[in-house]
Design a protein around this motif. Structure first.
Motif, PDB file in Angstrom:
ATOM      1  N   ASN A  67      -6.932   1.097  -3.993  1.00 43.10           N
ATOM      2  CA  ASN A  67      -6.099   1.952  -3.144  1.00 43.10           C
ATOM      3  C   ASN A  67      -5.292   2.937  -3.977  1.00 43.10           C
ATOM      4  O   ASN A  67      -5.067   4.074  -3.561  1.00 43.10           O
ATOM      5  CB  ASN A  67      -5.175   1.115  -2.266  1.00 43.10           C
ATOM      6  CG  ASN A  67      -5.899   0.511  -1.095  1.00 43.10           C
ATOM      7  OD1 ASN A  67      -6.966   0.958  -0.700  1.00 43.10           O
ATOM      8  ND2 ASN A  67      -5.320  -0.527  -0.514  1.00 43.10           N
ATOM      9  N   LEU A  68      -4.869   2.494  -5.137  1.00 42.72           N
ATOM     10  CA  LEU A  68      -4.142   3.380  -6.057  1.00 42.72           C
ATOM     11  C   LEU A  68      -5.035   4.537  -6.510  1.00 42.72           C
ATOM     12  O   LEU A  68      -4.599   5.686  -6.540  1.00 42.72           O
ATOM     13  CB  LEU A  68      -3.651   2.580  -7.265  1.00 42.72           C
ATOM     14  CG  LEU A  68      -2.860   3.308  -8.333  1.00 42.72           C
ATOM     15  CD1 LEU A  68      -1.543   3.803  -7.767  1.00 42.72           C
ATOM     16  CD2 LEU A  68      -2.607   2.383  -9.515  1.00 42.72           C
ATOM     17  N   ASN A 103       2.240  -0.498   1.724  1.00 47.27           N
ATOM     18  CA  ASN A 103       0.982   0.193   1.412  1.00 47.27           C
ATOM     19  C   ASN A 103       1.053   1.690   1.696  1.00 47.27           C
ATOM     20  O   ASN A 103       0.077   2.388   1.492  1.00 47.27           O
ATOM     21  CB  ASN A 103      -0.202  -0.447   2.134  1.00 47.27           C
ATOM     22  CG  ASN A 103      -1.172  -1.062   1.157  1.00 47.27           C
ATOM     23  OD1 ASN A 103      -0.897  -1.161  -0.036  1.00 47.27           O
ATOM     24  ND2 ASN A 103      -2.316  -1.484   1.640  1.00 47.27           N
ATOM     25  N   TRP A 122      -5.582   7.091  -3.536  1.00 46.08           N
ATOM     26  CA  TRP A 122      -4.411   7.620  -2.845  1.00 46.08           C
ATOM     27  C   TRP A 122      -4.451   9.137  -2.874  1.00 46.08           C
ATOM     28  O   TRP A 122      -4.890   9.690  -3.875  1.00 46.08           O
ATOM     29  CB  TRP A 122      -3.149   7.081  -3.529  1.00 46.08           C
ATOM     30  CG  TRP A 122      -1.907   7.345  -2.763  1.00 46.08           C
ATOM     31  CD1 TRP A 122      -1.439   6.629  -1.713  1.00 46.08           C
ATOM     32  CD2 TRP A 122      -0.976   8.393  -2.990  1.00 46.08           C
ATOM     33  NE1 TRP A 122      -0.271   7.169  -1.267  1.00 46.08           N
ATOM     34  CE2 TRP A 122       0.039   8.266  -2.037  1.00 46.08           C
ATOM     35  CE3 TRP A 122      -0.896   9.447  -3.880  1.00 46.08           C
ATOM     36  CZ2 TRP A 122       1.111   9.132  -1.954  1.00 46.08           C
ATOM     37  CZ3 TRP A 122       0.174  10.316  -3.809  1.00 46.08           C
ATOM     38  CH2 TRP A 122       1.159  10.150  -2.859  1.00 46.08           C
ATOM     39  N   PRO A 123      -4.102   9.854  -1.868  1.00 43.94           N
ATOM     40  CA  PRO A 123      -3.414   9.515  -0.627  1.00 43.94           C
ATOM     41  C   PRO A 123      -4.341   9.121   0.526  1.00 43.94           C
ATOM     42  O   PRO A 123      -3.880   8.702   1.568  1.00 43.94           O
ATOM     43  CB  PRO A 123      -2.658  10.785  -0.275  1.00 43.94           C
ATOM     44  CG  PRO A 123      -3.515  11.889  -0.796  1.00 43.94           C
ATOM     45  CD  PRO A 123      -4.165  11.325  -2.040  1.00 43.94           C
ATOM     46  N   PRO A 154       0.863   3.799  -2.999  1.00 43.22           N
ATOM     47  CA  PRO A 154      -0.512   3.463  -3.358  1.00 43.22           C
ATOM     48  C   PRO A 154      -0.709   2.034  -3.859  1.00 43.22           C
ATOM     49  O   PRO A 154      -0.365   1.695  -4.982  1.00 43.22           O
ATOM     50  CB  PRO A 154      -0.865   4.481  -4.441  1.00 43.22           C
ATOM     51  CG  PRO A 154       0.425   5.028  -4.927  1.00 43.22           C
ATOM     52  CD  PRO A 154       1.406   4.881  -3.816  1.00 43.22           C
ATOM     53  N   SER A 205      -6.138   6.537   0.789  1.00 47.24           N
ATOM     54  CA  SER A 205      -6.095   5.086   0.998  1.00 47.24           C
ATOM     55  C   SER A 205      -5.044   4.660   2.013  1.00 47.24           C
ATOM     56  O   SER A 205      -5.138   3.571   2.576  1.00 47.24           O
ATOM     57  CB  SER A 205      -5.852   4.364  -0.329  1.00 47.24           C
ATOM     58  OG  SER A 205      -4.579   4.694  -0.841  1.00 47.24           O
ATOM     59  N   VAL A 206      -4.081   5.503   2.289  1.00 47.26           N
ATOM     60  CA  VAL A 206      -3.050   5.172   3.272  1.00 47.26           C
ATOM     61  C   VAL A 206      -3.689   4.955   4.643  1.00 47.26           C
ATOM     62  O   VAL A 206      -3.259   4.095   5.415  1.00 47.26           O
ATOM     63  CB  VAL A 206      -1.982   6.290   3.338  1.00 47.26           C
ATOM     64  CG1 VAL A 206      -1.008   6.069   4.465  1.00 47.26           C
ATOM     65  CG2 VAL A 206      -1.239   6.362   2.010  1.00 47.26           C
TER      66      VAL A 206
END
Length: 135
Positions: free
Chosen positions: A86-87, A59, A90-91, A62, A93-94
């Motif tokens: 999450n994609l 994870n 991103w970033p 993304p 979502s990390v």
């Protein structure tokens, strides 16, 4: 206006982006744990379907960890959506994606452990041989 929408979207993603165990599943897992059976110490041939470390590490990219959890043994199809979300975020979502994937992989493993010993004929026999009762 778009910041409010993004904030609301992120809050909703954080709240509903996890694989949860039901209260019944939690109670059954506690019962098994009390008898010495857990994901880390199974009886018989049970194998974890998801790697906690791999899900978390993937994870970093993304949504890849969520896509990993959505496919394969013990797959949770809701993770296709979480991976896509999450994609899109991103970033950022990390920050939530790595711990979320690790927690979800562990929950998937626990749920599959219960299913193995409850519904799989081999798992039922292994539990019976070990003199462990799941009622």
């Amino acid at each position: 206006m778009s910041n409010k929408i993004l904030t609301a979207f992120l809050c909703i993603s954080l709240v509903c982006g996890c694989t949860h165990l039901t209260r019944q599943e939690e109670m059954q897992l506690q019962q098994l744990k009390g008898q010495g059976v857990s994901v880390d110490k199974p009886v018989g041939n049970y194998e974890k379907p998801a790697s906690v470390g791999a899900a978390a590490a993937l994870n970093i990219l993304p949504g890849v960890g969520n896509f990993y959890l959505a496919s394969g043994d013990g797959a949770d199809s809701s993770h296709w959506l979480y991976g896509f979300l999450n994609l899109l975020t991103w970033p950022l979502s990390v920050v939530w994606g790595i711990p979320e994937a690790a927690i979800d992989a562990n929950n998937i493993n626990q749920r599959e452990l219960l299913y193995y010993y409850t519904y799989n004929p081999h798992g039922k026999k292994e539990l019976q041989k070990a003199n462990v009762n799941l009622d």
